[in-house]
Design a protein around this motif. Structure first.
Motif, PDB file in Angstrom:
ATOM      1  N   SER B  14      -4.396  -4.996  -5.020  1.00 59.86           N
ATOM      2  CA  SER B  14      -4.446  -4.775  -6.461  1.00 59.86           C
ATOM      3  C   SER B  14      -5.198  -5.911  -7.133  1.00 59.86           C
ATOM      4  O   SER B  14      -4.800  -7.069  -7.029  1.00 59.86           O
ATOM      5  N   ILE B 280      -1.355  -0.242 -11.120  1.00 54.22           N
ATOM      6  CA  ILE B 280      -0.103   0.240 -10.545  1.00 54.22           C
ATOM      7  C   ILE B 280       0.903   0.393 -11.678  1.00 54.22           C
ATOM      8  O   ILE B 280       1.146  -0.539 -12.432  1.00 54.22           O
ATOM      9  N   GLU B 282       4.083   1.910 -11.087  1.00 50.16           N
ATOM     10  CA  GLU B 282       5.439   1.755 -10.571  1.00 50.16           C
ATOM     11  C   GLU B 282       5.381   1.459  -9.081  1.00 50.16           C
ATOM     12  O   GLU B 282       4.586   2.056  -8.353  1.00 50.16           O
ATOM     13  N   THR B 283       6.222   0.544  -8.646  1.00 50.33           N
ATOM     14  CA  THR B 283       6.275   0.166  -7.231  1.00 50.33           C
ATOM     15  C   THR B 283       7.667   0.475  -6.698  1.00 50.33           C
ATOM     16  O   THR B 283       8.657   0.045  -7.272  1.00 50.33           O
ATOM     17  N   GLU B 284       7.700   1.239  -5.619  1.00 51.27           N
ATOM     18  CA  GLU B 284       9.011   1.568  -5.059  1.00 51.27           C
ATOM     19  C   GLU B 284       8.990   1.274  -3.566  1.00 51.27           C
ATOM     20  O   GLU B 284       8.144   1.780  -2.833  1.00 51.27           O
ATOM     21  N   ILE B 296       5.707   1.214   1.025  1.00 51.03           N
ATOM     22  CA  ILE B 296       5.770   1.109  -0.427  1.00 51.03           C
ATOM     23  C   ILE B 296       5.136   2.344  -1.037  1.00 51.03           C
ATOM     24  O   ILE B 296       4.084   2.798  -0.589  1.00 51.03           O
ATOM     25  N   LYS B 297       5.815   2.882  -2.036  1.00 47.67           N
ATOM     26  CA  LYS B 297       5.268   4.015  -2.780  1.00 47.67           C
ATOM     27  C   LYS B 297       4.774   3.471  -4.106  1.00 47.67           C
ATOM     28  O   LYS B 297       5.515   2.808  -4.826  1.00 47.67           O
ATOM     29  N   LEU B 298       3.518   3.759  -4.417  1.00 44.17           N
ATOM     30  CA  LEU B 298       2.961   3.256  -5.669  1.00 44.17           C
ATOM     31  C   LEU B 298       2.534   4.418  -6.544  1.00 44.17           C
ATOM     32  O   LEU B 298       1.838   5.332  -6.084  1.00 44.17           O
ATOM     33  N   THR B 305       0.053   9.245  -6.532  1.00 42.52           N
ATOM     34  CA  THR B 305       1.065   8.430  -5.877  1.00 42.52           C
ATOM     35  C   THR B 305       0.572   8.148  -4.469  1.00 42.52           C
ATOM     36  O   THR B 305       0.144   9.073  -3.768  1.00 42.52           O
ATOM     37  N   LEU B 311       1.352  -4.324   0.301  1.00 34.16           N
ATOM     38  CA  LEU B 311       0.728  -4.432  -1.016  1.00 34.16           C
ATOM     39  C   LEU B 311       0.398  -5.911  -1.238  1.00 34.16           C
ATOM     40  O   LEU B 311       1.239  -6.780  -1.010  1.00 34.16           O
ATOM     41  N   ARG B 313      -1.031  -8.477  -4.219  1.00 35.06           N
ATOM     42  CA  ARG B 313      -1.357  -8.580  -5.646  1.00 35.06           C
ATOM     43  C   ARG B 313      -1.268 -10.052  -6.052  1.00 35.06           C
ATOM     44  O   ARG B 313      -0.861 -10.900  -5.262  1.00 35.06           O
ATOM     45  N   VAL B 446       5.433  -6.982   0.270  1.00 33.81           N
ATOM     46  CA  VAL B 446       4.535  -7.332  -0.840  1.00 33.81           C
ATOM     47  C   VAL B 446       4.138  -8.800  -0.741  1.00 33.81           C
ATOM     48  O   VAL B 446       4.992  -9.677  -0.614  1.00 33.81           O
TER      49      VAL B 446
END
Lengths: 234, 500
Positions: B14, B280, B282-284, B296-298, B305, B311, B313, B446
C-alpha cells in the motif's frame, strides 16, 4: 577502447510506446532493437525496458524504450512511463478501427499530462495485412485509399494522416513483420527531438571535457575510485 | 486473466512512496503475486514530485482532509508581480523529498546491483556554503563556501592560517577516527555535542565549529560527537567516488521521486499489478484454524475485496518527535554562480547546499532562529524547472517561528545571490512534515514501515526496514535469494555505456 575518432555527441532519449492490446507495440520494438519478428507473441506483462542506439549524421541518440502492456487493466501504468518521456510512439492496428480510437485517447492524454514538447509519432502497424503489402511500394503512402477487396485495411491512410497533421504528430504506416518503415519511425523521432531537450547530455562548455560528452551526468557504473584519479588524464 | 478478487496475492503493498517502491523492486524477480496500490492518483507518496498544478491540488487535499497523513499546514503562493514569469505547469517537477544521496550510500549500491540505476540520471551535488548575515545596514549578506577536502582547505582564502591548521588536523583525524590514538581523543565526548570536541581538542573558534557542524547537516545543530564524526567521515570518504569534486549525487527529475518511479516500473516489468487512486478501506485478518488462517481480507476503495498473505504499508501515525517545516520556491534566475564546477574535470553541479546557522536569521519581532536552516538550490538541469530558473528547498525543524524564519532565510538568500535587482520568487509552496514512527513493526501478517526520514541526505536506515519487509514476504524463499542483485533484463544492457 581509446579510439582516435572524435566521438559524436550522444544523448539519451526516453521513449514510451502506447496503444491498444495486440496492435504490435512489442513487435515494433523487437524489430527495431533485434531486427526480429515473432508470430503469435505473448502479450507483454506490465512493461518491458529496452535500449537501442540510433546513429544520425551529427549525433547518436540512445533510445531508452518503455514498452507498456496494452491490456493493462487499471490505467495506472502509463503515467509512470510517460513521465519525463521525450518521445512517444502511439500505435494502432490499421485493420482495427477501435485501435485508432484508443490511440486518439492516448494522444489526448499525452498532450494533457506528458512533458511539454514531447515528440509524438502515430504509427499504423500491420501494413503487411493490406493490399499495399509492405516493402515493395517505394513510397509506402498507400495512395489508393486501401479499400481494395481482400484487403484487411480498415483505416485509410488519409484518415489517420489527416488526424496526425491536425494534432502535429509524426505519422507512419509500418509492418513489424516485414520490417517496413520501422527504422524510419525511430530515425524520424530522433531527428524531431529538439536540440534543447538534449542539452543535458551536450552541456555548454563541453569543450574542455574532450571526449566526454555527457558532462553532467554522473556515471554509477564507472571504475569508481579509479576514475577520481584518472580524470585529469585528458 | 484472473480477477482481482479471485487471486490470492502474496503481498499487497500500500502506497508508492520510496520504501514501498524499493520493496517492489526487491520483489520484482521473486515470482510473487504482487498487488501494488496507492490512494493517490500519482506515484511517490511522500516522495512525490509535482507540476505546479499538481502541487496546488496537493495543497488543497492536505488542507481539506483532517487526516493529511504526515503533512499539514500546506499552502502555496504566486506573487502577483511574478505571474508572467512562471512557465507552463508541466515544466516543473517540485520534489516533496529533495534529499541528495551520499556516494557511499548503500542505496546506490542496491540501485547498481539491481540494475535499476540504468533508468536514473544522476547529477552532482556541488558546494556547501554558509550564509553570513549582513554586518551593517548597507551591506549584503554573503555566502562562504565550506572547504571540505584537504586540497580545498589548503587553497581557501575564507579562513585564517591558524584555522587552516586546525581544520587540516581535524580532517586527518576524522578519516581515521575509529582507530587509536584518535579513538581516545573523542570517546570521552561521544555523547556530548560535537562542538565540545571541536572546542577542547581542536581549539576551533565558533566560526570554524559552525563550518564543521554544517557538514553534518544536523537539523537541530546539536549533533552528538559520535554521530557527527560518522557523518563527516561519510562525507569525506564519499568525495571523489563517482568523479572528482563531489561527495553526493541527486537523481534528475525530482530526487527520490524518480527512484520510487523507477522501482515501481521494475515491479511492473516483473508482473506486479498497479492501481493508482485506490486505497484500503477496511482490513480484516482471517482468524481461526485451518486454511486461510493469517490471510488478510482487504476492502479497497475501488469496491473490490482482495485476499492476500501479507500486507506492507507505512505507519503514518504521528509520533511525539519534532517534524520539519519546508518552503519550496521557484526563483526566476538561474543562480549561475552556485552551479560552477569546483575543480578541473569535475562535472558541473546541479545542486548546492546553503546552511543558515542557528541565530543567523531573525523574525520581524527580533527573535533569532533557534535551529539551522538548510537550503538546497537546484538548477534547471535537475529537470525541476525550465531553463533560466531554479528551485530552492528550505528546511528547518518545526517551531512556532519556522515559516517566518524560512521565508526570511529565502529573502536573505536572494539578497546574497542577486546582483542589483533581487531575483523574483515565481512560486512558493510551504508545509509541515510530521515525524512519524522511526521503527518498523510487524502485526501478524502486516508489516508497518516507518514514516519517511526527515534527514537532508538520504538516510540508509530506510533500507533496513525495506529489507525486513522483503524477508517477511519472501518467507522461506528468502534463504537462497540474494537481495537486490539482478541480471540485466534482455535488451536493457548498455554494452558500451559510459566511458567514451
Amino acid at each position: 577502447m581509446a579510439d582516435s575518432n572524435l566521438p559524436k555527441p550522444s544523448s539519451s532519449v526516453k521513449l514510451v510506446l502506447l496503444g491498444e492490446a495486440a496492435v504490435g507495440k512489442s513487435s515494433l520494438v523487437l524489430r527495431f532493437v533485434n531486427n526480429d519478428f515473432q508470430e503469435n507473441k505473448e502479450p507483454t506483462i506490465g512493461a518491458a525496458f529496452l535500449t537501442q542506439k540510433c546513429n544520425l549524421p551529427t549525433r547518436t541518440i540512445k533510445f531508452e524504450i518503455w514498452d507498456t502492456a496494452g491490456q493493462e487493466r487499471f490505467a495506472s501504468l502509463a503515467p509512470m512511463y510517460y513521465r519525463n518521456a521525450q518521445a512517444a510512439l502511439v500505435v494502432y492496428d490499421l485493420t482495427k478501427p477501435t485501435s485508432l480510437i484508443k490511440a486518439k485517447h492516448w494522444v489526448a492524454e499525452l498532450q494533457r499530462q506528458a512533458s511539454p514538447g514531447i515528440v509524438i509519432a502515430l504509427v499504423g502497424n500491420k501494413l503487411d495485412l493490406t493490399s499495399d503489402g509492405a516493402g515493395d511500394a517505394a513510397d509506402g503512402s498507400g495512395e489508393d485509399g486501401g479499400e481494395d477487396s481482400g484487403d484487411a485495411r480498415k483505416i485509410s491512410t488519409e484518415e489517420a494522416k489527416g488526424y496526425a497533421e491536425e494534432e502535429g504528430l509524426l505519422f507512419f504506416e509500418t509492418s513489424a513483420k516485414t520490417g517496413y518503415n520501422v527504422t524510419e519511425v525511430f530515425t524520424a523521432i530522433a531527428n524531431a527531438i529538439p536540440e534543447t531537450s538534449l542539452k543535458t547530455a551536450r552541456g555548454p562548455g563541453a569543450s574542455h571535457a574532450a571526449g566526454r560528452t555527457e558532462e553532467q551526468r554522473v556515471n554509477l557504473n564507472g571504475p569508481r575510485d579509479a576514475e577520481a584519479k584518472d580524470s585529469c588524464a585528458c | 486473466m484472473e480477477s482481482l478478487s479471485d487471486t490470492l496475492w502474496d503481498v499487497v503493498i500500500s502506497g508508492t512512496g520510496l520504501q514501498q517502491s524499493l520493496l517492489a523492486l526487491a520483489l520484482s524477480r521473486s515470482g510473487k503475486k504482487i498487488l501494488h496500490i496507492d490512494p493517490n492518483e500519482f506515484y511517490g507518496g511522500p516522495e512525490a514530485a509535482f507540476s505546479i498544478q499538481e502541487a496546488d491540488a496537493w495543497v488543497a487535499r492536505v488542507s481539506a482532509s483532517s487526516d493529511g497523513g504526515i503533512f499539514k499546514s500546506a499552502s502555496f503562493a504566486r506573487p502577483e508581480e511574478a505571474i508572467t514569469g512562471l512557465s507552463a505547469s508541466r515544466g516543473y517537477s517540485l520534489a516533496l523529498a529533495p534529499q541528495f544521496i551520499h556516494a557511499r550510500s548503500a542505496l546506490l549500491s542496491q540501485l547498481v546491483s539491481s540494475r535499476a540505476y540504468r533508468q536514473v540520471e544522476f547529477l552532482a551535488v556541488g558546494s556547501f556554503y554558509i550564509f553570513k548575515p549582513s554586518q551593517d545596514a548597507g551591506q549584503k549578506p554573503s555566502l562562504t563556501r565550506i572547504p571540505s577536502t584537504r586540497e580545498e582547505v589548503f587553497s581557501t582564502t575564507a579562513v585564517s592560517a591558524k584555522a587552516k591548521r586546525s581544520l587540516m588536523k581535524f580532517l586527518k583525524f576524522v578519516l581515521d577516527y575509529e582507530n587509536s590514538p584518535h579513538l581516545e581523543t573523542w570517546q570521552p565526548f561521544a555523547e556530548a555535542p560535537l562542538v565540545d570536541l571541536l572546542q577542547s581538542s581542536f581549539k576551533m573558534d565558533t566560526e570554524l565549529q559552525t563550518y564543521i557542524v554544517t557538514l553534518t547537516l544536523s537539523l537541530d545543530g546539536k549533533i552528538r560527537t559520535k554521530d557527527g564524526l560518522a557523518v563527516i567521515r561519510r562525507h569525506l570518504s564519499s568525495m571523489g567516488v563517482y568523479g572528482p569534486g563531489f561527495a553526493a549525487i541527486y537523481p534528475k527529475w525530482g530526487g527520490l521521486s524518480e527512484i520510487a518511479q523507477v522501482s515501481c516500473r521494475a515491479g511492473a516489468v516483473g508482473g506486479a499489478v498497479y492501481m493508482l487512486g485506490t486505497g484500503i478501506e477496511e482490513t480484516e485478518i482471517v482468524t481461526g484454524e485451518g486454511e486461510g488462517e493469517g490471510e488478510i481480507k482487504l476492502r479497497l476503495t475501488s469496491g473490490d475485496t482482495v485476499k492476500t498473505r501479507k500486507l506492507v504499508r507505512v505507519d503514518e501515525r504521528p509520533s511525539g518527535r519534532v517534524g520539519i517545516s519546508r518552503v519550496t520556491a521557484v526563483i526566476g534566475s538561474p543562480l549561475k554562480s552556485l552551479f560552477e564546477a569546483t575543480m578541473e574535470g569535475a562535472p558541473r553541479p546541479a545542486v548546492s547546499v546553503i546552511a543558515f546557522p542557528a541565530g543567523s536569521i531573525s523574525t520581524v519581532a527580533g527573535k533569532a532562529s533557534e535551529y539551522p536552516v538548510y537550503l538546497s538550490a537546484h538548477s534547471s538541469e535537475t529537470g525541476e524547472c525550465p531553463v533560466g530558473q531554479s528551485v530552492v528547498y528550505l528546511t528547518t525543524l518545526t517551531n512556532p517561528n519556522a515559516q517566518e524564519i524560512l521565508n526570511n532565510a529565502l529573502v536573505g538568500f536572494i539578497s546574497a545571490t542577486s546582483d542589483a535587482e533581487p531575483s523574483p520568487v515565481l512560486y512558493r509552496l510551504q508545509y509541515e512534515q510530521l515525524a512519524g514512527s522511526d521503527k518498523s513493526h510487524i502485526e501478524g501478517s502486516v508489516f508497518n514501515l516507518p514514516a519517511p526520514s526527515a534527514s537532508l541526505s538520504f538516510d540508509d536506515t530506510t533500507l533496513e526496514s525495506v529489507r525486513e519487509a522483503w524477508a517477511m514476504v519472501m518467507g522461506d524463499d528468502a534463504g537462497g535469494a540474494e537481495y537486490m542483485v539482478f541480471e540485466d533484463r534482455e535488451g536493457a544492457a548498455e554494452e558500451d555505456d559510459g566511458y567514451e
